[in-house]
Enzyme design. Structure first.
Site, mmCIF file in Angstrom:
data_model
loop_
_atom_site.group_PDB
_atom_site.id
_atom_site.type_symbol
_atom_site.label_atom_id
_atom_site.label_comp_id
_atom_site.label_asym_id
_atom_site.label_seq_id
_atom_site.Cartn_x
_atom_site.Cartn_y
_atom_site.Cartn_z
ATOM 1 N N LYS A 54 0.181 -42.218 -33.487
ATOM 2 C CA LYS A 54 1.364 -41.605 -32.855
ATOM 3 C C LYS A 54 1.510 -42.113 -31.423
ATOM 4 O O LYS A 54 2.592 -42.514 -31.003
ATOM 5 C CB LYS A 54 1.221 -40.080 -32.823
ATOM 6 C CG LYS A 54 1.554 -39.403 -34.125
ATOM 7 C CD LYS A 54 1.373 -37.901 -34.004
ATOM 8 C CE LYS A 54 1.212 -37.256 -35.358
ATOM 9 N NZ LYS A 54 0.749 -35.891 -35.341
ATOM 10 N N GLN A 98 -2.090 -31.294 -32.855
ATOM 11 C CA GLN A 98 -2.564 -31.811 -34.143
ATOM 12 C C GLN A 98 -3.285 -30.714 -34.937
ATOM 13 O O GLN A 98 -4.167 -30.035 -34.409
ATOM 14 C CB GLN A 98 -3.506 -33.003 -33.878
ATOM 15 C CG GLN A 98 -4.019 -33.681 -35.118
ATOM 16 C CD GLN A 98 -2.909 -34.315 -35.960
ATOM 17 O OE1 GLN A 98 -1.988 -34.930 -35.433
ATOM 18 N NE2 GLN A 98 -2.989 -34.154 -37.266
ATOM 19 N N ASP A 121 7.350 -31.204 -33.711
ATOM 20 C CA ASP A 121 6.941 -31.032 -35.109
ATOM 21 C C ASP A 121 7.944 -30.160 -35.862
ATOM 22 O O ASP A 121 7.932 -30.119 -37.091
ATOM 23 C CB ASP A 121 5.550 -30.367 -35.180
ATOM 24 C CG ASP A 121 4.451 -31.379 -35.476
ATOM 25 O OD1 ASP A 121 4.761 -32.433 -36.073
ATOM 26 O OD2 ASP A 121 3.304 -31.108 -35.111
#
Ligand code: NAD
Length: 294
Positions: A54, A98, A121
């Site tokens: 990422k 995460q 997200d």
């Protein structure tokens, strides 16, 4: 019949190029460099690989990447303090925590503490609600990427019968909402669905997000249908190694479907591309600018 293989890797690469161009224009015209903060707690090897890819994608797109690596024994209070700091930091447009988090931390509480405007997200209930009510929202990356792939085959999905197998908050539910917004007739199937095979066979568009290796067989697929395989499953391969397979039996799908995504190289690369897309979208929204065109 042999299905068209939807090359997610190439499509993601092209998308990343377009995002980089849009980010450069945002910097030139408005002096904004989109910034993504990625928070990793602990040292789960799979999460480390994912976080690295990422960060790399973010810098390659001309954006700033802020990595926060915290020890596995980090307290919930300390993590919440970091999120508070990132929420207030004007150079951070996106925050990504995460998952999975260590057991001493309540993941829902942490995710809900992220400023919805920075929630790249798209897991915050405010964004889920905005998506469901047709308002501008940050939408989970995997569903966004999956719909982009389907639209490469059918530029308009209007009126199509779509079946989504899986009803998670991360994939199945937001995917169903996106398809509804595209004017599909949507069925969400799940572990309690009766006659799953027959339900799947009705689909012009079949999305599998289950987490069961090669569960969807060739005779579950309507001839000519477009099949998007979200699943990522590790199964034993040759020589004691593991290999990745999707939720769809790829070989059988190739014989029946009109188009199908491979695993790996289908939805996976699109998820990363959509993380940077959401960072760009968050940066534009924070400056009161319209949605970027990519
Ligand atoms: P999840 O475990 O949260 O949800 C799985 C869903 O599948 C549940 O809603 C459940 O009802 C349904 N299900 C389980 N068994 C079933 C059965 N026998 N028949 C019908 N439905 C069944 O998983 P998730 O987070 O939504 O992920 C799904 C898959 O997608 C996993 O393989 C995951 O690794 C993969 N995934 C891939 C990406 C990517 O970037 N490609 C991103 C996220 C998840």
């Amino acid at each position: 019949m042999t299905a068209t293989i939807i090359d997610g890797k190439a499509i993601a690469q092209e998308l990343r190029g377009n995002i980089a161009k849009a980010a450069a224009a945002l910097t030139k015209e408005h002096g904004i460099v989109p910034g993504l903060a990625v928070v990793l707690v602990g040292n789960d090897p799979a999460s480390e690989v994912y976080v690295k890819s990422k960060s790399k994608a973010v810098t390659e797109a001309g954006m700033k990447s802020f990595d926060h690596k915290l020890p596995a024994d980090t307290s919930q209070a300390d993590l919440l303090k970091l999120i508070e700091r990132l929420n207030a930091d004007k150079s951070v447009h996106g925050i990504l925590v995460q998952l999975p988090l260590p057991s001493q931390i309540d993941s829902t509480l942490v995710l809900n503490s992220i400023d919805p405007g920075k929630d790249v997200d798209g897991f915050h209930p405010v964004n889920a609600g905005r998506l469901a009510t047709g308002q501008r929202a940050l939408v989970p990356c995997t569903p966004v990427g999956s719909v982009i792939l389907a639209k490469k085959i059918h530029p308009s999905l209007s009126g199509m019968d779509a079946v989504v197998i899986g009803r998670s908050n991360i994939v199945g539910k937001p995917l169903a909402q996106l398809l509804l917004a595209e004017n599909c007739t949507v069925t969400i199937a799940h572990s309690k669905t009766k006659d799953l095979k027959d339900v799947c066979r009705r689909a012009d568009l079949l999305f599998a997000a289950v987490g069961r290796p090669e569960m969807v067989r060739g005779d579950w697929i309507k001839p000519g249908a477009t099949v998007i395989d979200v699943g990522i499953n590790r199964v034993p391969g040759e020589g004691g190694k593991t290999r990745l397979v999707g939720d769809v039996n790829y070989k059988e799908a190739l014989e029946v479907a009109g188009a199908v995504t491979p695993v790996p190289g289908g939805v996976g690369p699109m998820t990363i591309a959509c993380v940077i897309l959401n960072t760009l979208r968050a940066a534009c929204a924070s400056a009161g600018l319209p949605e970027p065109k990519v």
